[in-house]
Write an enzyme that holds these catalytic residues in place. Sequence first.
Site, short mmCIF file in Angstrom:
data_model
loop_
_atom_site.label_atom_id
_atom_site.label_comp_id
_atom_site.label_asym_id
_atom_site.label_seq_id
_atom_site.Cartn_x
_atom_site.Cartn_y
_atom_site.Cartn_z
N HIS A 127 0.82 -1.22 0.00
CA HIS A 127 0.00 0.00 0.00
C HIS A 127 0.85 1.27 0.00
O HIS A 127 0.31 2.36 0.17
CB HIS A 127 -0.93 0.03 1.21
CG HIS A 127 -1.86 -1.14 1.31
ND1 HIS A 127 -2.65 -1.55 0.26
CD2 HIS A 127 -2.10 -2.01 2.32
CE1 HIS A 127 -3.35 -2.61 0.63
NE2 HIS A 127 -3.03 -2.93 1.87
ZN ZN Z 1 -3.30 -7.51 3.54
#
Ligand code: ZN
Length: 307
Positions: A127
């Site tokens: 992320h």
């Molecule tokens: Zn994850």
Amino acid sequence: MNSLISTSIPLVFHPIYSQLSLPGRHRFPIQKYQGIRDRLGQLKVPDKAFNLPEALEIEDLLKVFSPDYVRQLTQGQLDPKAMRRIGFPWSAQLIKRSLTAIGGTVLTAKLAFEAGKAINLTGGYHHAFANFGSGFCLFNDLYLAALHMLQFPGIDKVLIFDCDVHQGDGTAKLAANNSQVFTVSVHGEKNFPHRKQISDMDFALAKGTQDGEYLDTVDCALHLAANTFVPDAVIYDGGVDIHVDDDLGHLNISTAGVYQRDAMVFAFCQAKGLPVAAVIGGGYQRDIGALVDVHLQLFNAAGVIPK
Ligand SMILES: [Zn+2]
């Protein structure tokens, strides 16, 4: 006396992976890394199988991440909102730990190139974008490892095959304009991030998906990616937050299903002669012992320990 297992599969681990104090009831299971290391030791994996990574240098980060972001985050000057998006309180130890974890994935890429496969006992910070971090990810190790892999002779195309329950959004964005790095994400449709990025291939699965459909999808994703992109190497995120008992994941995959997925990925890479660098990825359960059991499937499937 039990003899030690002879494993030729390099593993990468540093005690700092689990050395971070977090506020009470923080949902991140920071102890799991040492838990996996200890369990592998109990299963007679010899100490010499474990390679000690070094922290990645700041200059290496600057090749991929924005200089302002790197400077602000490493010096503790990131604004509180951006820090909250990452989800950890800032500390010098957080930076040292993250740079070592990322250095671990980069080392795993090198060891995989040399040995055929290698596993980092952390990693999967998918992320993290070029100029911000999010969802417990500071810097994107998968993309850095792919770039590292591309430096080796004969490696012109790298597939990042991400089976964590959360979409590899940062990786997708970082690799979007790099024709040598191909991203595939098999994830839960309703899981974080709610605004998805566009990977080269995305497979979004409905809440409650079970083993049969899941394994069919992974199999399909592997074949499609290999046929379309014809990679020379694979970076594999074997996140176990797909598990039915996971606190965050919305899929209902059994422990046997996790094993079968990982075994399928390793068998596929072996059949195609592709070096594979694997990371353990996400996995969120309060019961660390139970969580370690699920993460161990990756090591079973790789042949590090007998099933
Ligand atoms: Zn994850």
